[in-house]
Design a protein around this motif. Structure first.
Motif, mmCIF file in Angstrom:
data_model
loop_
_atom_site.group_PDB
_atom_site.id
_atom_site.type_symbol
_atom_site.label_atom_id
_atom_site.label_comp_id
_atom_site.label_asym_id
_atom_site.label_seq_id
_atom_site.Cartn_x
_atom_site.Cartn_y
_atom_site.Cartn_z
ATOM 1 N N ILE A 55 0.868 -1.171 0.000
ATOM 2 C CA ILE A 55 0.000 0.000 0.000
ATOM 3 C C ILE A 55 0.903 1.218 0.000
ATOM 4 O O ILE A 55 1.793 1.339 0.846
ATOM 5 N N SER A 56 0.693 2.113 -0.956
ATOM 6 C CA SER A 56 1.422 3.373 -1.010
ATOM 7 C C SER A 56 0.544 4.437 -0.365
ATOM 8 O O SER A 56 -0.552 4.728 -0.847
ATOM 9 N N MET A 57 1.010 5.007 0.736
ATOM 10 C CA MET A 57 0.181 5.897 1.541
ATOM 11 C C MET A 57 0.708 7.325 1.502
ATOM 12 O O MET A 57 1.839 7.585 1.919
ATOM 13 N N ASN A 62 3.248 8.247 -3.203
ATOM 14 C CA ASN A 62 2.576 8.005 -4.481
ATOM 15 C C ASN A 62 3.323 8.618 -5.654
ATOM 16 O O ASN A 62 3.589 7.939 -6.643
ATOM 17 N N VAL A 63 3.640 9.907 -5.567
ATOM 18 C CA VAL A 63 4.252 10.595 -6.717
ATOM 19 C C VAL A 63 5.411 11.512 -6.336
ATOM 20 O O VAL A 63 5.868 12.291 -7.152
ATOM 21 N N GLY A 76 7.767 8.283 -7.038
ATOM 22 C CA GLY A 76 6.730 7.332 -6.663
ATOM 23 C C GLY A 76 7.333 5.984 -6.380
ATOM 24 O O GLY A 76 8.261 5.541 -7.056
ATOM 25 N N ASP A 78 6.027 3.213 -6.912
ATOM 26 C CA ASP A 78 5.667 2.219 -7.924
ATOM 27 C C ASP A 78 6.735 2.069 -8.996
ATOM 28 O O ASP A 78 6.675 1.137 -9.789
ATOM 29 N N VAL A 83 2.858 -1.735 -6.676
ATOM 30 C CA VAL A 83 1.941 -1.245 -5.645
ATOM 31 C C VAL A 83 0.544 -1.758 -5.950
ATOM 32 O O VAL A 83 0.089 -1.727 -7.096
ATOM 33 N N TYR A 86 -3.266 2.547 -3.733
ATOM 34 C CA TYR A 86 -2.783 3.893 -3.450
ATOM 35 C C TYR A 86 -3.763 4.572 -2.505
ATOM 36 O O TYR A 86 -4.963 4.569 -2.756
ATOM 37 N N PRO A 88 -4.657 8.244 -1.097
ATOM 38 C CA PRO A 88 -4.339 9.654 -1.305
ATOM 39 C C PRO A 88 -4.328 10.431 0.006
ATOM 40 O O PRO A 88 -4.817 9.977 1.029
ATOM 41 N N GLY A 100 -8.371 1.943 2.153
ATOM 42 C CA GLY A 100 -7.327 1.306 1.351
ATOM 43 C C GLY A 100 -7.120 -0.145 1.731
ATOM 44 O O GLY A 100 -6.936 -1.005 0.865
ATOM 45 N N GLN A 132 0.874 9.550 -16.107
ATOM 46 C CA GLN A 132 0.462 9.991 -14.778
ATOM 47 C C GLN A 132 1.303 11.182 -14.321
ATOM 48 O O GLN A 132 0.776 12.149 -13.774
#
Length: 142
Positions: A55-57, A62-63, A76, A78, A83, A86, A88, A100, A132
């Motif tokens: 899980i990207s928290m 994420n970015v 990120g 990923d 991942v 996500y 947010p 999530g 993205q």
């Protein structure tokens, strides 16, 4: 920390924090991932037993978050490991993390039929990642 408090109580979902990757099947990446830290994150991911989920928290994981343009920040997590979900937010609320985890549980149900794994997480293509990134940069300019 708030997600494990009595108001949200992650223990009822079976989310129990483990200090070692050899006993964990879920990695929650929270915060900025620097390029210097990327090999260690990847090594931890590969030390986890199968099946493993990520899980990207938060916006940083994420970015890249507000540090997106820095030379030392990975754009990120990923780009380093696959991942699954996500979450947010900056910082994400406990409710977002909870949703999530529920989304990951639904995804895991789709991976298995009668105890046999039928599919798994797919790595995102570089073209989709670049698309993205372009969308995020375009949104920042407006």
């Amino acid at each position: 920390m708030a997600a494990y408090a009595s108001r949200f109580d992650f223990d009822r979902f079976g989310v129990i924090p483990r200090p070692t990757p050899r006993q964990a099947d879920l990695m929650i990446v929270a915060g900025t991932v620097c390029k210097k830290m990327a090999p260690a994150v990847e090594k931890l991911y590969h030390q986890m037993p199968e099946p493993r989920f990520v899980i990207s928290m938060g916006a940083c994981a994420n970015v890249g978050g507000p540090y997106f343009d820095s030379y030392s920040v990975a754009k990120g997590v990923d780009r380093i490991i696959p991942v699954d979900v996500y979450v947010p937010g900056c910082p994400p609320r406990p409710e977002a993390l909870q949703s999530g985890v529920l989304a990951l549980q639904k995804k895991i149900e789709e991976y298995y039929k009668a105890g046999v794994r039928v599919s798994g997480p797919q790595k995102v293509s570089p073209e989709a990642l670049q698309n993205q990134v372009d969308n995020v940069l375009k949104a920042r300019k407006t």
